[in-house]
Design an enzyme around this catalytic site. Sequence first.
Site, PDB file in Angstrom:
ATOM      1  N   LEU A 186     -29.263 -30.048  35.219  1.00 23.18           N
ATOM      2  CA  LEU A 186     -30.502 -29.623  35.888  1.00 23.18           C
ATOM      3  C   LEU A 186     -31.597 -30.676  35.735  1.00 23.18           C
ATOM      4  CD1 LEU A 186     -30.823 -25.860  34.889  1.00 23.18           C
ATOM      5  CD2 LEU A 186     -29.473 -26.895  36.688  1.00 23.18           C
ATOM      6  N   GLY A 187     -31.578 -31.389  34.617  1.00 21.27           N
ATOM      7  CA  GLY A 187     -32.610 -32.389  34.386  1.00 21.27           C
ATOM      8  C   GLY A 187     -32.369 -33.124  33.092  1.00 21.27           C
ATOM      9  N   HIS A 226     -39.239 -27.474  30.213  1.00 18.88           N
ATOM     10  CA  HIS A 226     -38.315 -27.827  29.135  1.00 18.88           C
ATOM     11  C   HIS A 226     -38.225 -29.359  28.986  1.00 18.88           C
ATOM     12  CE1 HIS A 226     -34.284 -27.354  26.999  1.00 18.88           C
ATOM     13  NE2 HIS A 226     -34.137 -28.572  27.495  1.00 18.88           N
ATOM     14  N   GLU A 227     -38.035 -30.059  30.102  1.00 19.90           N
ATOM     15  CA  GLU A 227     -37.853 -31.518  30.032  1.00 19.90           C
ATOM     16  C   GLU A 227     -39.127 -32.226  29.590  1.00 19.90           C
ATOM     17  OE1 GLU A 227     -35.012 -32.672  29.958  1.00 19.90           O
ATOM     18  OE2 GLU A 227     -33.883 -31.056  30.903  1.00 19.90           O
ATOM     19  N   HIS A 230     -39.261 -32.272  25.948  1.00 21.38           N
ATOM     20  CA  HIS A 230     -38.528 -33.392  25.337  1.00 21.38           C
ATOM     21  C   HIS A 230     -39.357 -34.678  25.429  1.00 21.38           C
ATOM     22  CE1 HIS A 230     -34.733 -31.377  24.651  1.00 21.38           C
ATOM     23  NE2 HIS A 230     -34.439 -31.226  25.921  1.00 21.38           N
ATOM     24  N   TRP A 238     -32.121 -25.184  18.900  1.00 25.05           N
ATOM     25  CA  TRP A 238     -30.995 -25.042  17.966  1.00 25.05           C
ATOM     26  C   TRP A 238     -30.697 -26.365  17.253  1.00 25.05           C
ATOM     27  CZ3 TRP A 238     -30.683 -25.493  23.185  1.00 25.05           C
ATOM     28  CH2 TRP A 238     -29.801 -26.441  23.725  1.00 25.05           C
ATOM     29  N   THR A 251     -40.317 -22.238  14.266  1.00 25.84           N
ATOM     30  CA  THR A 251     -39.280 -21.706  15.153  1.00 25.84           C
ATOM     31  C   THR A 251     -38.105 -21.255  14.286  1.00 25.84           C
ATOM     32  OG1 THR A 251     -38.428 -23.962  15.409  1.00 25.84           O
ATOM     33  CG2 THR A 251     -39.825 -23.109  17.178  1.00 25.84           C
TER      34      THR A 251
HETATM   35 ZN   LIG Z   1     -33.021 -30.148  26.913  1.00 32.42          ZN
END
Ligand SMILES: [Zn+2]
Length: 316
Positions: A186-187, A226-227, A230, A238, A251
Amino acid sequence: MKKILLTATAFLMLFSCQNDQTESTAALTNATARRSCASQDVLAEQLKADPTLALRMNQIEAFTQKSMLTNRLVNGKVVIPVVVNVLYRTAAENISDAQIQSQIDVLNKDYTATNSDFSTTPAEFAGVAANIDITFELVKINRKSTTKTSWGTRDAMKKTKQGGLDPTTPTTTLNMWACTIGGGILGYAQFPGGTLATDGVVIDSNYFGLSSAASYPYNLGRTASHEVGHWMNLRHIWGDASCGDDLVSDTPVHKTSNFGVPVYPYVSTCLPAHNEMTMNYMDYTDDRGMYMFTNGQKARMTALFVSGGARAGFGI
Ligand SMILES: [Zn+2]
């Protein structure tokens, strides 16, 4: 200081011991049924190709840990100028200006905790749910016609010489590429510390912005949320390992990536018993299942933008 050095060592181990096999297999066997982000795989390749990258990333990590200890309160706002590079062969890949603006709008909501689902954060996690207080401003859209059917994850889309588009002033601009990636990805993003020539995030055209029903369940622009996480130095929640460490203290430990929209409370199989924060943007859930960052993630992100930080060019 001892703590910082230990953290840096742990960080190196994180990147030398991880196993991305599960993620890659999922990507190859099941196109878009399960979320797949290639950021960690791309990082592993970059670390192999460039021995100095681990050193730079460890320096960034040490600075981040130090900054989180000393600069708990960061004053001032970060506004991120964004250039979007569209690479298209088909009309569908040539996403509209409105489509692109819808992605910027999603980022602005998600990074200021003004997204409508933020308030659905379970009470257990509401105390650590954060307003990152970073906003995004679309400054330019570049479009380029191409004959490529897919671009892969080796950064060809970021290189004019390879038919893509070079990034625009990456020290002061977030570059995003919208194109067909392929392989069910997805990315992917480049973490801070990577070469400026390939800095930025790539989002598959199908999942860029608020998209059509055909893109469900990744049609709410959360792939970019989300990207960009990063790109601002966040790891998967996780820790890319079984019950791994995402270098964030508030978290919960996650057994592995979560998919779909898990029902709260989702009890972890990592001990001691606790619930997983499946609604965090850095998990792998569907777009409608992710809607919050934490204060600890905010501290990592904002440490990049203070004087001496890896993205200090964006300024505070
Ligand atoms: Zn990711």
